[in-house]
Design an enzyme around this catalytic site. Structure first.
Site, PDB file in Angstrom:
ATOM      1  N   GLY A  91       1.028  -1.149   0.007  1.00  0.00           N
ATOM      2  CA  GLY A  91       0.030  -0.056  -0.130  1.00  0.00           C
ATOM      3  C   GLY A  91       0.830   1.195  -0.018  1.00  0.00           C
ATOM      4  O   GLY A  91       1.979   1.309   0.378  1.00  0.00           O
ATOM      5  N   GLN A 143       2.954  10.032   1.315  1.00  0.00           N
ATOM      6  CA  GLN A 143       4.344   9.273   1.429  1.00  0.00           C
ATOM      7  C   GLN A 143       5.050   9.731   0.161  1.00  0.00           C
ATOM      8  O   GLN A 143       6.313   9.477   0.414  1.00  0.00           O
ATOM      9  CB  GLN A 143       4.139   7.922   1.110  1.00  0.00           C
ATOM     10  CG  GLN A 143       3.389   7.318   2.728  1.00  0.00           C
ATOM     11  CD  GLN A 143       3.475   5.690   2.622  1.00  0.00           C
ATOM     12  OE1 GLN A 143       2.387   5.510   2.117  1.00  0.00           O
ATOM     13  NE2 GLN A 143       4.261   5.127   3.065  1.00  0.00           N
ATOM     14  N   CYS A 181       5.782  -0.215   6.843  1.00  0.00           N
ATOM     15  CA  CYS A 181       5.418   1.247   6.342  1.00  0.00           C
ATOM     16  C   CYS A 181       6.569   1.427   5.438  1.00  0.00           C
ATOM     17  O   CYS A 181       7.531   1.517   6.012  1.00  0.00           O
ATOM     18  CB  CYS A 181       5.030   2.057   7.339  1.00  0.00           C
ATOM     19  SG  CYS A 181       4.594   3.653   6.388  1.00  0.00           S
ATOM     20  N   LEU A 182       6.446   1.626   4.037  1.00  0.00           N
ATOM     21  CA  LEU A 182       7.531   2.206   3.257  1.00  0.00           C
ATOM     22  C   LEU A 182       8.092   3.474   4.096  1.00  0.00           C
ATOM     23  O   LEU A 182       9.421   3.767   3.397  1.00  0.00           O
ATOM     24  CB  LEU A 182       7.077   2.306   1.729  1.00  0.00           C
ATOM     25  CG  LEU A 182       6.774   1.150   1.191  1.00  0.00           C
ATOM     26  CD1 LEU A 182       6.071   1.155  -0.194  1.00  0.00           C
ATOM     27  CD2 LEU A 182       8.070   0.182   0.927  1.00  0.00           C
ATOM     28  N   HIS A 193      -4.447   1.801   7.505  1.00  0.00           N
ATOM     29  CA  HIS A 193      -3.229   2.284   7.662  1.00  0.00           C
ATOM     30  C   HIS A 193      -2.808   3.355   6.701  1.00  0.00           C
ATOM     31  O   HIS A 193      -2.472   4.280   7.078  1.00  0.00           O
ATOM     32  CB  HIS A 193      -2.164   1.059   7.244  1.00  0.00           C
ATOM     33  CG  HIS A 193      -0.843   1.468   7.415  1.00  0.00           C
ATOM     34  ND1 HIS A 193       0.098   1.215   8.101  1.00  0.00           N
ATOM     35  CD2 HIS A 193       0.030   2.229   6.380  1.00  0.00           C
ATOM     36  CE1 HIS A 193       1.476   1.649   7.931  1.00  0.00           C
ATOM     37  NE2 HIS A 193       1.052   2.240   6.966  1.00  0.00           N
ATOM     38  N   GLU A 194      -3.345   3.084   5.374  1.00  0.00           N
ATOM     39  CA  GLU A 194      -3.060   4.216   4.103  1.00  0.00           C
ATOM     40  C   GLU A 194      -4.119   5.331   4.571  1.00  0.00           C
ATOM     41  O   GLU A 194      -3.528   6.683   4.244  1.00  0.00           O
ATOM     42  CB  GLU A 194      -3.368   3.444   2.791  1.00  0.00           C
ATOM     43  CG  GLU A 194      -2.518   2.219   2.635  1.00  0.00           C
ATOM     44  CD  GLU A 194      -0.897   2.489   2.751  1.00  0.00           C
ATOM     45  OE1 GLU A 194      -0.536   3.747   2.677  1.00  0.00           O
ATOM     46  OE2 GLU A 194      -0.393   1.611   3.052  1.00  0.00           O
ATOM     47  N   HIS A 225      -2.558   7.751   6.864  1.00  0.00           N
ATOM     48  CA  HIS A 225      -1.265   8.798   6.138  1.00  0.00           C
ATOM     49  C   HIS A 225      -2.052  10.021   5.700  1.00  0.00           C
ATOM     50  O   HIS A 225      -1.491  11.084   5.901  1.00  0.00           O
ATOM     51  CB  HIS A 225      -0.594   8.284   4.910  1.00  0.00           C
ATOM     52  CG  HIS A 225       0.218   7.108   5.361  1.00  0.00           C
ATOM     53  ND1 HIS A 225       1.469   7.388   5.763  1.00  0.00           N
ATOM     54  CD2 HIS A 225       0.433   5.786   5.120  1.00  0.00           C
ATOM     55  CE1 HIS A 225       2.191   6.400   6.312  1.00  0.00           C
ATOM     56  NE2 HIS A 225       1.537   5.286   5.650  1.00  0.00           N
TER      57      HIS A 225
END
Ligand code: QAP
Ligand code: CO
Length: 168
Positions: free
Chosen positions: A46, A51, A91-92, A133-134, A137
């Site tokens: 994701g 991000q 997470c990236l 989660h996304e 962000h």
């Protein structure tokens, strides 16, 4: 097509609250395609526009085994949720760290596609967790915010140290 630069915690730009998408144009479609390319290359399951320092309400995900079920959510809303589930999240933007976070187990989501069309669907398990989660962000929130300040500060120090090393 282009790979986008992913911001890393504790970059304060990750704290920006994203604005609704209002123009469903070619520029938006290009950004969606670049987000998918960046997510698949990482590889990740994701990625939110936040991000990559684009502060609009847009996210992409693909939680399938075959990496062949791309899903793009624009102006997403959770309109119902139930249950609770604890899952290891990464997470990236927080590379190398995975911690347990508790989220709703099932959600009903309303979102638009790149043409602006609204649809609703239900998600559960990994997909539900990934969407929550996304969506965090887009509010400037990270999974490390759910951890103790001790854990979060340890992660912050290690990442800051790594970032200093890489800048040399
Ligand atoms: C969010 O995260 C997520 O640390 C998506 O070194 C993750 O794609 C939701 C990644 C888990 C639910 C469960 C993380 C790649 C990818 C790393 C990701 C890393 C390389 C994270
Ligand atoms: Co993330």
């Amino acid at each position: 097509m282009a790979l986008l630069n992913i911001l890393h915690f504790p970059d304060t730009r990750l704290r920006t609250v994203a604005k609704p998408v209002t123009e469903f144009d070619a520029e938006l479609k290009q950004l969606v395609s670049d987000l998918f390319e960046t997510m698949y290359e990482a590889p990740g399951i994701g990625l939110a526009a936040t991000q990559v320092d684009r502060h609009i309400r847009l996210l992409v995900l693909d939680v399938s085994e075959g990496r062949d079920r791309p899903r793009c959510l624009i102006n997403p809303q959770i309109i119902a949720s139930d249950g609770e589930e604890e899952m290891d999240e990464g997470c990236l933007s927080v590379p190398g760290f995975y911690e347990k976070v508790s989220r709703a187990e099932r959600i009903r989501v309303r979102a638009q596609n790149t043409d602006g069309e609204v649809s609703e669907f239900e998600a559960e398990g990994l997909e539900a967790v990934c969407i929550q989660h996304e969506m965090d962000h887009l509010e400037g929130k990270l999974f490390v915010d759910y951890l103790s300040s001790l854990k979060r500060n340890r992660i912050r120090s290690k990442l800051v140290k790594q970032q200093k090393q890489q800048a040399k």
